[in-house]
Scaffold this motif. Structure first.
Motif, PDB file in Angstrom:
ATOM      1  N   ARG A 102     -25.069  16.079  -7.293  1.00  0.00           N
ATOM      2  CA  ARG A 102     -24.704  17.288  -8.057  1.00  0.00           C
ATOM      3  C   ARG A 102     -23.540  18.017  -7.400  1.00  0.00           C
ATOM      4  O   ARG A 102     -22.645  18.506  -8.077  1.00  0.00           O
ATOM      5  CB  ARG A 102     -25.911  18.218  -8.187  1.00  0.00           C
ATOM      6  CG  ARG A 102     -26.918  17.775  -9.218  1.00  0.00           C
ATOM      7  CD  ARG A 102     -27.989  18.835  -9.444  1.00  0.00           C
ATOM      8  NE  ARG A 102     -28.760  19.151  -8.251  1.00  0.00           N
ATOM      9  CZ  ARG A 102     -29.823  18.475  -7.837  1.00  0.00           C
ATOM     10  NH1 ARG A 102     -30.230  17.434  -8.504  1.00  0.00           N
ATOM     11  NH2 ARG A 102     -30.472  18.843  -6.754  1.00  0.00           N
ATOM     12  N   ALA A 103     -23.541  18.084  -6.091  1.00  0.00           N
ATOM     13  CA  ALA A 103     -22.453  18.759  -5.382  1.00  0.00           C
ATOM     14  C   ALA A 103     -21.133  18.025  -5.588  1.00  0.00           C
ATOM     15  O   ALA A 103     -20.089  18.652  -5.798  1.00  0.00           O
ATOM     16  CB  ALA A 103     -22.785  18.844  -3.885  1.00  0.00           C
ATOM     17  N   ARG A 104     -21.170  16.702  -5.567  1.00  0.00           N
ATOM     18  CA  ARG A 104     -19.940  15.931  -5.784  1.00  0.00           C
ATOM     19  C   ARG A 104     -19.430  16.111  -7.210  1.00  0.00           C
ATOM     20  O   ARG A 104     -18.228  16.247  -7.435  1.00  0.00           O
ATOM     21  CB  ARG A 104     -20.188  14.455  -5.512  1.00  0.00           C
ATOM     22  CG  ARG A 104     -20.273  14.137  -4.044  1.00  0.00           C
ATOM     23  CD  ARG A 104     -20.424  12.657  -3.821  1.00  0.00           C
ATOM     24  NE  ARG A 104     -20.537  12.377  -2.394  1.00  0.00           N
ATOM     25  CZ  ARG A 104     -20.962  11.240  -1.909  1.00  0.00           C
ATOM     26  NH1 ARG A 104     -21.317  10.267  -2.720  1.00  0.00           N
ATOM     27  NH2 ARG A 104     -21.036  11.061  -0.611  1.00  0.00           N
ATOM     28  N   LYS A 105     -20.336  16.096  -8.179  1.00  0.00           N
ATOM     29  CA  LYS A 105     -19.934  16.291  -9.577  1.00  0.00           C
ATOM     30  C   LYS A 105     -19.333  17.677  -9.770  1.00  0.00           C
ATOM     31  O   LYS A 105     -18.343  17.838 -10.475  1.00  0.00           O
ATOM     32  CB  LYS A 105     -21.131  16.117 -10.512  1.00  0.00           C
ATOM     33  CG  LYS A 105     -21.545  14.688 -10.716  1.00  0.00           C
ATOM     34  CD  LYS A 105     -22.734  14.590 -11.655  1.00  0.00           C
ATOM     35  CE  LYS A 105     -23.207  13.164 -11.789  1.00  0.00           C
ATOM     36  NZ  LYS A 105     -24.417  13.071 -12.636  1.00  0.00           N
ATOM     37  N   ASP A 106     -19.934  18.680  -9.141  1.00  0.00           N
ATOM     38  CA  ASP A 106     -19.420  20.039  -9.262  1.00  0.00           C
ATOM     39  C   ASP A 106     -18.034  20.158  -8.631  1.00  0.00           C
ATOM     40  O   ASP A 106     -17.138  20.789  -9.192  1.00  0.00           O
ATOM     41  CB  ASP A 106     -20.391  21.019  -8.601  1.00  0.00           C
ATOM     42  CG  ASP A 106     -20.034  22.459  -8.870  1.00  0.00           C
ATOM     43  OD1 ASP A 106     -19.693  22.775 -10.034  1.00  0.00           O
ATOM     44  OD2 ASP A 106     -20.096  23.277  -7.930  1.00  0.00           O
ATOM     45  N   ALA A 107     -17.848  19.527  -7.483  1.00  0.00           N
ATOM     46  CA  ALA A 107     -16.539  19.563  -6.819  1.00  0.00           C
ATOM     47  C   ALA A 107     -15.488  18.855  -7.671  1.00  0.00           C
ATOM     48  O   ALA A 107     -14.346  19.327  -7.791  1.00  0.00           O
ATOM     49  CB  ALA A 107     -16.626  18.919  -5.437  1.00  0.00           C
ATOM     50  N   ALA A 108     -15.857  17.737  -8.280  1.00  0.00           N
ATOM     51  CA  ALA A 108     -14.916  17.009  -9.144  1.00  0.00           C
ATOM     52  C   ALA A 108     -14.564  17.840 -10.380  1.00  0.00           C
ATOM     53  O   ALA A 108     -13.402  17.877 -10.807  1.00  0.00           O
ATOM     54  CB  ALA A 108     -15.507  15.673  -9.562  1.00  0.00           C
TER      55      ALA A 108
END
Length: 89
Positions: A38-44
């Motif tokens: 989720r953190a990676r998706k949010d950063a992307a």
């Protein structure tokens, strides 16, 4: 100390307890992996939004520069009309 080792070996020999322990460890692992995902998706998503905003600003600057170049050769009244047209946007 030996009592603690005896208890741990008894628990390790019990298949039901080991299955429950494995399920708990697996569940915790999935929860942590989901948080990282989720953190990676949010950063992307945020990076994509920033890129889109930067592209929009660049395009607006280009349009304004084109309008300024076109207005340089205009008489005062025509330049004023052109500026009013851009001010309304």
């Amino acid at each position: 100390m030996s009592v603690l080792l005896a208890i741990l070996s008894a628990l390790a020999g019990n298949k039901t307890i080991m299955a429950i322990f494995a399920a708990l460890v697996g569940g915790i692992g999935l929860y942590v992996a989901g948080g990282v995902s989720r953190a990676r998706k949010d950063a992307a998503r945020q990076a994509a939004e920033k890129l889109t905003a930067a592209e929009d600003r660049l395009e607006m600057d280009r349009e304004a520069s084109d309008a300024e170049r076109a207005a340089r050769g205009l008489p005062d009244e025509a330049a004023r009309r052109e500026a009013m047209r851009w001010a309304r946007r």
